[in-house]
Design a protein around this motif. Structure first.
Motif, PDB file in Angstrom:
ATOM      1  N   ASP A  14       0.826  -1.204   0.000  1.00 53.04           N
ATOM      2  CA  ASP A  14       0.000   0.000   0.000  1.00 53.04           C
ATOM      3  C   ASP A  14       0.863   1.257   0.000  1.00 53.04           C
ATOM      4  OD1 ASP A  14      -2.312  -1.496   0.009  1.00 53.04           O
ATOM      5  OD2 ASP A  14      -2.728  -1.207   2.156  1.00 53.04           O
ATOM      6  N   TYR A  15       1.891   1.269   0.843  1.00 52.39           N
ATOM      7  CA  TYR A  15       2.771   2.439   0.932  1.00 52.39           C
ATOM      8  C   TYR A  15       3.470   2.681  -0.406  1.00 52.39           C
ATOM      9  CZ  TYR A  15       6.083   5.833   2.647  1.00 52.39           C
ATOM     10  OH  TYR A  15       6.801   6.988   2.809  1.00 52.39           O
ATOM     11  N   TYR A  16       3.965   1.621  -1.017  1.00 50.63           N
ATOM     12  CA  TYR A  16       4.625   1.762  -2.310  1.00 50.63           C
ATOM     13  C   TYR A  16       3.640   2.295  -3.353  1.00 50.63           C
ATOM     14  CZ  TYR A  16       7.052   0.699  -6.630  1.00 50.63           C
ATOM     15  OH  TYR A  16       7.636   0.804  -7.865  1.00 50.63           O
ATOM     16  N   GLN A  17       2.457   1.728  -3.397  1.00 47.11           N
ATOM     17  CA  GLN A  17       1.458   2.159  -4.382  1.00 47.11           C
ATOM     18  C   GLN A  17       1.072   3.614  -4.169  1.00 47.11           C
ATOM     19  OE1 GLN A  17       0.643   0.038  -6.874  1.00 47.11           O
ATOM     20  NE2 GLN A  17      -0.244   1.844  -7.798  1.00 47.11           N
ATOM     21  N   ASP A  18       0.915   4.022  -2.921  1.00 43.39           N
ATOM     22  CA  ASP A  18       0.529   5.396  -2.619  1.00 43.39           C
ATOM     23  C   ASP A  18       1.624   6.402  -2.961  1.00 43.39           C
ATOM     24  OD1 ASP A  18      -1.884   4.489  -1.668  1.00 43.39           O
ATOM     25  OD2 ASP A  18      -1.352   4.664   0.455  1.00 43.39           O
ATOM     26  N   ASN A  19       2.873   5.951  -2.983  1.00 43.72           N
ATOM     27  CA  ASN A  19       3.990   6.872  -3.152  1.00 43.72           C
ATOM     28  C   ASN A  19       4.812   6.650  -4.413  1.00 43.72           C
ATOM     29  OD1 ASN A  19       4.027   8.502  -0.544  1.00 43.72           O
ATOM     30  ND2 ASN A  19       3.794   6.411   0.171  1.00 43.72           N
ATOM     31  N   VAL A  20       4.408   5.738  -5.257  1.00 42.86           N
ATOM     32  CA  VAL A  20       5.191   5.392  -6.442  1.00 42.86           C
ATOM     33  C   VAL A  20       5.424   6.615  -7.337  1.00 42.86           C
ATOM     34  CG1 VAL A  20       3.260   4.619  -7.903  1.00 42.86           C
ATOM     35  CG2 VAL A  20       5.538   3.620  -8.189  1.00 42.86           C
ATOM     36  N   ALA A  21       4.482   7.521  -7.374  1.00 39.35           N
ATOM     37  CA  ALA A  21       4.622   8.714  -8.211  1.00 39.35           C
ATOM     38  C   ALA A  21       5.732   9.645  -7.706  1.00 39.35           C
ATOM     39  CB  ALA A  21       3.298   9.472  -8.291  1.00 39.35           C
ATOM     40  N   ARG A  22       6.121   9.510  -6.460  1.00 37.10           N
ATOM     41  CA  ARG A  22       7.176  10.352  -5.888  1.00 37.10           C
ATOM     42  C   ARG A  22       8.574   9.851  -6.242  1.00 37.10           C
ATOM     43  NH1 ARG A  22       5.672  10.325   0.290  1.00 37.10           N
ATOM     44  NH2 ARG A  22       7.611  11.495   0.464  1.00 37.10           N
ATOM     45  N   LEU A  23       8.670   8.644  -6.804  1.00 30.28           N
ATOM     46  CA  LEU A  23       9.967   8.066  -7.150  1.00 30.28           C
ATOM     47  C   LEU A  23      10.433   8.540  -8.521  1.00 30.28           C
ATOM     48  CD1 LEU A  23       9.359   4.360  -6.117  1.00 30.28           C
ATOM     49  CD2 LEU A  23      10.843   5.993  -4.951  1.00 30.28           C
ATOM     50  N   ARG A  24      11.743   8.641  -8.663  1.00 24.59           N
ATOM     51  CA  ARG A  24      12.302   8.901  -9.989  1.00 24.59           C
ATOM     52  C   ARG A  24      11.997   7.702 -10.871  1.00 24.59           C
ATOM     53  NH1 ARG A  24      18.447  10.158  -8.887  1.00 24.59           N
ATOM     54  NH2 ARG A  24      18.429   8.197  -9.993  1.00 24.59           N
ATOM     55  N   ASP A  71      13.864   5.884 -12.894  1.00 21.39           N
ATOM     56  CA  ASP A  71      14.800   4.763 -12.820  1.00 21.39           C
ATOM     57  C   ASP A  71      14.588   3.946 -11.545  1.00 21.39           C
ATOM     58  OD1 ASP A  71      15.794   6.944 -11.317  1.00 21.39           O
ATOM     59  OD2 ASP A  71      17.866   6.285 -11.543  1.00 21.39           O
ATOM     60  N   MET A  72      14.275   4.623 -10.462  1.00 21.17           N
ATOM     61  CA  MET A  72      14.016   3.934  -9.199  1.00 21.17           C
ATOM     62  C   MET A  72      12.713   3.138  -9.281  1.00 21.17           C
ATOM     63  SD  MET A  72      15.419   3.710  -6.271  1.00 21.17           S
ATOM     64  CE  MET A  72      15.222   3.693  -4.539  1.00 21.17           C
ATOM     65  N   ARG A  73      11.708   3.733  -9.874  1.00 16.80           N
ATOM     66  CA  ARG A  73      10.419   3.054 -10.043  1.00 16.80           C
ATOM     67  C   ARG A  73      10.587   1.798 -10.896  1.00 16.80           C
ATOM     68  NH1 ARG A  73       7.489   6.755 -12.965  1.00 16.80           N
ATOM     69  NH2 ARG A  73       7.634   8.093 -11.151  1.00 16.80           N
ATOM     70  N   GLU A  74      11.360   1.905 -11.962  1.00 18.07           N
ATOM     71  CA  GLU A  74      11.592   0.749 -12.834  1.00 18.07           C
ATOM     72  C   GLU A  74      12.351  -0.361 -12.116  1.00 18.07           C
ATOM     73  OE1 GLU A  74      13.473   2.109 -16.430  1.00 18.07           O
ATOM     74  OE2 GLU A  74      11.764   3.387 -16.934  1.00 18.07           O
ATOM     75  N   ILE A 134      16.046  -4.160  -0.642  1.00 14.11           N
ATOM     76  CA  ILE A 134      16.996  -3.396   0.168  1.00 14.11           C
ATOM     77  C   ILE A 134      18.237  -3.047  -0.653  1.00 14.11           C
ATOM     78  CG2 ILE A 134      18.588  -3.588   2.129  1.00 14.11           C
ATOM     79  CD1 ILE A 134      16.276  -5.135   3.563  1.00 14.11           C
ATOM     80  N   ARG A 135      18.718  -3.994  -1.458  1.00 17.19           N
ATOM     81  CA  ARG A 135      19.885  -3.713  -2.313  1.00 17.19           C
ATOM     82  C   ARG A 135      19.595  -2.560  -3.272  1.00 17.19           C
ATOM     83  NH1 ARG A 135      20.654  -9.170  -1.935  1.00 17.19           N
ATOM     84  NH2 ARG A 135      19.452  -9.678  -3.790  1.00 17.19           N
ATOM     85  N   VAL A 136      18.424  -2.569  -3.878  1.00 18.17           N
ATOM     86  CA  VAL A 136      18.054  -1.483  -4.796  1.00 18.17           C
ATOM     87  C   VAL A 136      18.006  -0.156  -4.045  1.00 18.17           C
ATOM     88  CG1 VAL A 136      16.188  -0.552  -6.236  1.00 18.17           C
ATOM     89  CG2 VAL A 136      16.812  -2.967  -6.416  1.00 18.17           C
ATOM     90  N   LEU A 137      17.388  -0.156  -2.879  1.00 22.38           N
ATOM     91  CA  LEU A 137      17.272   1.087  -2.101  1.00 22.38           C
ATOM     92  C   LEU A 137      18.635   1.603  -1.656  1.00 22.38           C
ATOM     93  CD1 LEU A 137      14.109   0.140  -0.038  1.00 22.38           C
ATOM     94  CD2 LEU A 137      14.248   1.879  -1.842  1.00 22.38           C
ATOM     95  N   HIS A 138      19.512   0.707  -1.212  1.00 22.02           N
ATOM     96  CA  HIS A 138      20.852   1.128  -0.808  1.00 22.02           C
ATOM     97  C   HIS A 138      21.666   1.608  -2.000  1.00 22.02           C
ATOM     98  CE1 HIS A 138      20.939   0.474   3.454  1.00 22.02           C
ATOM     99  NE2 HIS A 138      20.399  -0.731   3.311  1.00 22.02           N
ATOM    100  N   GLN A 139      21.507   0.965  -3.124  1.00 21.75           N
ATOM    101  CA  GLN A 139      22.198   1.396  -4.340  1.00 21.75           C
ATOM    102  C   GLN A 139      21.774   2.819  -4.696  1.00 21.75           C
ATOM    103  OE1 GLN A 139      21.144  -0.845  -7.857  1.00 21.75           O
ATOM    104  NE2 GLN A 139      23.174  -0.543  -8.730  1.00 21.75           N
ATOM    105  N   TYR A 140      20.505   3.089  -4.584  1.00 24.58           N
ATOM    106  CA  TYR A 140      19.985   4.420  -4.863  1.00 24.58           C
ATOM    107  C   TYR A 140      20.563   5.437  -3.880  1.00 24.58           C
ATOM    108  CZ  TYR A 140      16.805   8.326  -5.300  1.00 24.58           C
ATOM    109  OH  TYR A 140      16.295   9.585  -5.451  1.00 24.58           O
TER     110      TYR A 140
END
Length: 147
Positions: free
Chosen positions: A22-32, A34-37, A135-141
């Motif tokens: 739910d949190y991801y869906q509600d906030n996906v538009a706030r992501l860049r 490349d991060m969203r992909e 977590i790896r994706v988030l830390h990479q970002y």
């Protein structure tokens, strides 16, 4: 109806997974973009595994699905948006997503301390790997942002 410890642990895990989605869906538009992909496949896999886990919990643990805590979801979304006014919006969002992953991994760990039907084990392992990949994706970002 009271839940036994195993049912309560599964209920907590399913709630953490639902909150994360739910949190991801509600906030996906706030992501860049490349991060969203990078994150979208992780969350789609999580959605599928959560549905499977819900079915298995009903079949093997007699656990019926319950309604989401809408007030809690609204509070988390509002709190995240308020923090974004003070701190970099993307920074807040990444930290919130990392916190969601920590909560899921804690719930997975708790669930894994109980005897589980064999059918549930592979789903739990996939969810664990899914959290690690996210977590790896988030830390990479985060690492890219520091440069």
């Amino acid at each position: 109806m009271f839940l036994d410890n195993r049912q309560a642990a599964m209920d907590g895990l399913l709630e953490a997974l639902a909150d994360s989605l739910d949190y991801y869906q509600d906030n996906v538009a706030r992501l860049r973009n490349d991060m969203r992909e990078a994150l979208s496949p992780c969350f789609e896999e999580r959605r599928q595994d959560m549905r499977l886990l819900q079915q298995q919990a009903k079949r093997h643990l007699d656990l019926l699905p319950r309604d989401a805590d809408v007030e809690r979801d609204d509070y988390l979304w509002l709190w995240s948006r308020l923090k974004s006014f003070v701190v970099n919006n993307e920074h807040v969002l990444v930290n919130e997503l990392l916190e969601q992953e920590r909560i899921i991994m804690q719930a997975l760990s708790t669930m894994m301390t109980h005897a589980l039907p064999e059918e549930i084990e592979p789903v739990m392992e996939r969810l664990w790997k899914n959290c690690r990949a996210t977590i790896r994706v988030l830390h990479q970002y985060q690492h890219q942002k520091k440069r």
